[in-house]
Scaffold this motif. Structure first.
Motif, PDB file in Angstrom:
ATOM      1  N   THR A   1      40.842  -4.383  63.526  1.00 30.95           N
ATOM      2  CA  THR A   1      40.687  -3.832  62.404  1.00 30.95           C
ATOM      3  C   THR A   1      41.790  -3.016  62.116  1.00 30.95           C
ATOM      4  OG1 THR A   1      38.243  -3.600  62.640  1.00 30.95           O
ATOM      5  CG2 THR A   1      39.321  -2.137  61.033  1.00 30.95           C
TER       6      THR A   1
ATOM      7  N   SER B   1      45.620  -2.716  44.495  1.00 32.51           N
ATOM      8  CA  SER B   1      44.231  -3.207  45.218  1.00 32.51           C
ATOM      9  C   SER B   1      44.062  -1.905  46.326  1.00 32.51           C
ATOM     10  CB  SER B   1      44.657  -4.307  46.000  1.00 32.51           C
ATOM     11  OG  SER B   1      45.351  -4.251  47.234  1.00 32.51           O
TER      12      SER B   1
ATOM     13  N   THR C   1      42.024   1.615  52.217  1.00 28.56           N
ATOM     14  CA  THR C   1      41.808   0.076  51.965  1.00 28.56           C
ATOM     15  C   THR C   1      42.779  -0.457  51.055  1.00 28.56           C
ATOM     16  OG1 THR C   1      39.503   0.865  52.451  1.00 28.56           O
ATOM     17  CG2 THR C   1      39.902  -1.372  51.518  1.00 28.56           C
TER      18      THR C   1
ATOM     19  N   HIS D   1      44.270  -4.693  50.048  1.00 28.23           N
ATOM     20  CA  HIS D   1      43.943  -6.328  49.837  1.00 28.23           C
ATOM     21  C   HIS D   1      45.171  -6.921  49.821  1.00 28.23           C
ATOM     22  CE1 HIS D   1      41.164  -9.496  49.784  1.00 28.23           C
ATOM     23  NE2 HIS D   1      41.789  -9.962  48.657  1.00 28.23           N
ATOM     24  N   ARG D   2      45.312  -7.980  50.574  1.00 28.74           N
ATOM     25  CA  ARG D   2      46.353  -8.764  50.434  1.00 28.74           C
ATOM     26  C   ARG D   2      45.970 -10.293  50.291  1.00 28.74           C
ATOM     27  NH1 ARG D   2      50.688  -7.097  54.073  1.00 28.74           N
ATOM     28  NH2 ARG D   2      49.242  -8.024  55.601  1.00 28.74           N
ATOM     29  N   GLU D   3      46.130 -10.937  49.425  1.00 31.19           N
ATOM     30  CA  GLU D   3      45.884 -12.423  49.022  1.00 31.19           C
ATOM     31  C   GLU D   3      47.098 -13.154  48.839  1.00 31.19           C
ATOM     32  OE1 GLU D   3      42.462 -14.527  46.334  1.00 31.19           O
ATOM     33  OE2 GLU D   3      42.012 -12.846  47.221  1.00 31.19           O
TER      34      GLU D   3
ATOM     35  N   THR E   1      48.788 -11.918  57.986  1.00 36.34           N
ATOM     36  CA  THR E   1      47.345 -11.630  57.848  1.00 36.34           C
ATOM     37  C   THR E   1      47.056 -11.314  56.548  1.00 36.34           C
ATOM     38  OG1 THR E   1      47.386 -10.617  60.099  1.00 36.34           O
ATOM     39  CG2 THR E   1      45.589 -10.076  58.817  1.00 36.34           C
ATOM     40  N   MET E   2      45.835 -12.110  55.901  1.00 44.08           N
ATOM     41  CA  MET E   2      45.431 -11.750  54.676  1.00 44.08           C
ATOM     42  C   MET E   2      43.955 -11.108  54.643  1.00 44.08           C
ATOM     43  SD  MET E   2      47.772 -13.074  52.604  1.00 44.08           S
ATOM     44  CE  MET E   2      49.216 -13.712  53.405  1.00 44.08           C
ATOM     45  N   GLY E   3      43.461 -10.706  53.481  1.00 45.97           N
ATOM     46  CA  GLY E   3      42.148 -10.136  53.304  1.00 45.97           C
ATOM     47  C   GLY E   3      42.515  -8.648  53.068  1.00 45.97           C
ATOM     48  N   SER E   4      41.231  -7.993  53.312  1.00 41.11           N
ATOM     49  CA  SER E   4      41.070  -6.602  53.246  1.00 41.11           C
ATOM     50  C   SER E   4      41.250  -5.831  54.632  1.00 41.11           C
ATOM     51  CB  SER E   4      39.679  -6.144  52.549  1.00 41.11           C
ATOM     52  OG  SER E   4      39.671  -6.722  51.334  1.00 41.11           O
TER      53      SER E   4
END
Length: 145
Positions: free
Chosen positions: A29, A57, A70, A72-74, A89-92
């Protein structure tokens, strides 16, 4: 008798930072959100590396002395594109930092520039370093109490 210099803020911050680091190392995490913490006389600055993250984001909240960040990367992949290496690494991502009672959680400021999120947390007046006047000329009799 052992005399040592103690800064309770630094001790608590290091303890919480170490605990958070162990959590991150243990379950992954926050792996996409490395952080540096800097203590100055009047404030604390936390810097988070968030390259490629849309600033819209990013969400920062404070609840019962815990600062949560928090983001977020997408990555968008076109129909004619096929990834052959995926290391980013992608996501939240979420990081939580315990704020000691000596920090002013009501006056937190944040800015995002060149992929770095900087959060400034002022130190309360009562926790700031101050000079103590020295009385001269009377020895022990000057101090009553």
């Amino acid at each position: 008798m052992l005399l040592t210099s103690i800064d309770p803020f630094v001790q608590e911050f290091e303890r919480q930072f170490d605990r958070a680091f162990r959590q991150v190392a243990g379950n992954g995490t926050g792996a996409g959100m490395p952080m540096d913490g800097i203590r100055r006389a009047d404030d604390v600055v936390l810097r988070f590396d968030l390259p490629g993250v849309d600033p819209d984001s990013v969400e920062i909240t404070v609840d019962r002395g815990v600062l949560s960040v928090t983001a977020h990367r997408e990555e968008e992949i076109g129909e004619d594109e096929r990834p052959f290496i995926r290391e980013r690494t992608m996501g939240s991502f979420t990081r939580r930092v315990y704020l000691g009672e000596h920090l002013d959680a009501e006056a937190i400021e944040a800015a995002y520039d060149n992929g770095v999120l900087a959060i400034r947390i002022p130190v309360l007046e009562k926790a700031r370093p101050r000079k103590v006047a020295v009385q001269a000329g009377r020895g022990r009799k000057a101090l009553k109490g």
